[in-house]
Design an enzyme around this catalytic site. Structure first.
Site, mmCIF file in Angstrom:
data_model
loop_
_atom_site.group_PDB
_atom_site.id
_atom_site.type_symbol
_atom_site.label_atom_id
_atom_site.label_comp_id
_atom_site.label_asym_id
_atom_site.label_seq_id
_atom_site.Cartn_x
_atom_site.Cartn_y
_atom_site.Cartn_z
ATOM 1 N NE ARG A 22 -3.893 2.139 0.690
ATOM 2 C CZ ARG A 22 -4.802 2.581 -0.126
ATOM 3 N NH1 ARG A 22 -4.900 2.065 -1.331
ATOM 4 N NH2 ARG A 22 -5.632 3.517 0.235
ATOM 5 N N GLY A 23 0.903 1.947 -1.097
ATOM 6 C CA GLY A 23 1.818 3.060 -1.299
ATOM 7 C C GLY A 23 1.809 4.095 -0.200
ATOM 8 C CG ASP A 25 -0.196 2.111 4.938
ATOM 9 O OD1 ASP A 25 -0.690 3.237 5.111
ATOM 10 O OD2 ASP A 25 -0.829 1.055 5.122
ATOM 11 C CB THR A 26 5.378 0.671 3.010
ATOM 12 O OG1 THR A 26 4.884 0.098 1.810
ATOM 13 C CG2 THR A 26 4.625 0.131 4.210
ATOM 14 N NE ARG A 27 3.979 6.156 -3.186
ATOM 15 C CZ ARG A 27 3.238 5.615 -4.171
ATOM 16 N NH1 ARG A 27 3.827 5.221 -5.274
ATOM 17 N NH2 ARG A 27 1.942 5.490 -4.050
ATOM 18 N N GLY A 54 -7.426 2.177 -11.733
ATOM 19 C CA GLY A 54 -8.812 2.089 -12.144
ATOM 20 C C GLY A 54 -9.503 1.000 -11.368
ATOM 21 C CD GLU A 88 -0.733 -5.123 -6.469
ATOM 22 O OE1 GLU A 88 -0.541 -4.109 -7.153
ATOM 23 O OE2 GLU A 88 -0.108 -5.345 -5.408
#
Length: 162
Positions: A22-23, A25-27, A54, A88
């Site tokens: 999840r970007g 949170d942890t990107r 999308g 995913e």
């Protein structure tokens, strides 16, 4: 969410590792550092910066998951909020079960039992999913089963204090 380094310009290039996270949170923290380390070790890693978001998971993302030898799933507090991340995860587990892909879960600043049992922030996320996807309860149930399956795999519990 996943990103890609060198793969952005060569969409058919095979990847050794696929990162699911999840970007928000942890990107810029854990996943960014993990990606940088893998890059330094010359491990071809899919971490796509350019995917269009999308409702449906894109075919290039599905292909990247299928081609990976190993998927690293970074579970964080908001991973369960993302339908994209959950889709995913479904594909990753399909590849594990059908193709023998290795799946390594990492629990970043989240107790693995919250993921496994959908408690805490995951309970809140699933309450929202059930409200918004009333006609698609089968999909919500598949996400629940996938989270339980992935959280039962041997992985790493990474507290932000370690």
């Amino acid at each position: 969410m996943a990103w890609s380094t060198s793969s952005s310009s060569t969409p058919h290039q095979k990847h050794e590792v696929f990162l699911s996270f999840r970007g928000e949170d942890t990107r810029y923290t854990f996943t960014g550092h993990l990606h940088a380390s893998l890059t330094r070790l010359q491990v071809n890693t899919y971490i796509d910066y350019n995917l269009q978001r999308g409702e449906e998971i894109s075919s290039s993302l599905l292909r990247a998951i299928e081609e990976a030898k190993l998927s690293v799933v970074v579970f964080s507090k908001n991973y369960g909020n993302s339908k994209w991340c959950l889709d995913e995860l479904l594909k990753i587990l399909e590849c594990k079960n059908m193709r023998g892909q290795i799946v390594l879960p990492i629990f970043y600043d989240i107790d693995p039992s919250h993921v496994r049992n959908q408690t805490g922030t995951y309970a809140e996320a699933f309450a929202k999913h059930e409200k918004h996807l009333q006609g698609q309860m089968d999909k919500v149930q598949k996400w629940r089963v996938a989270l339980r399956e992935a959280a039962n795999l041997s992985g790493w519990d990474c507290s932000v204090n370690r």
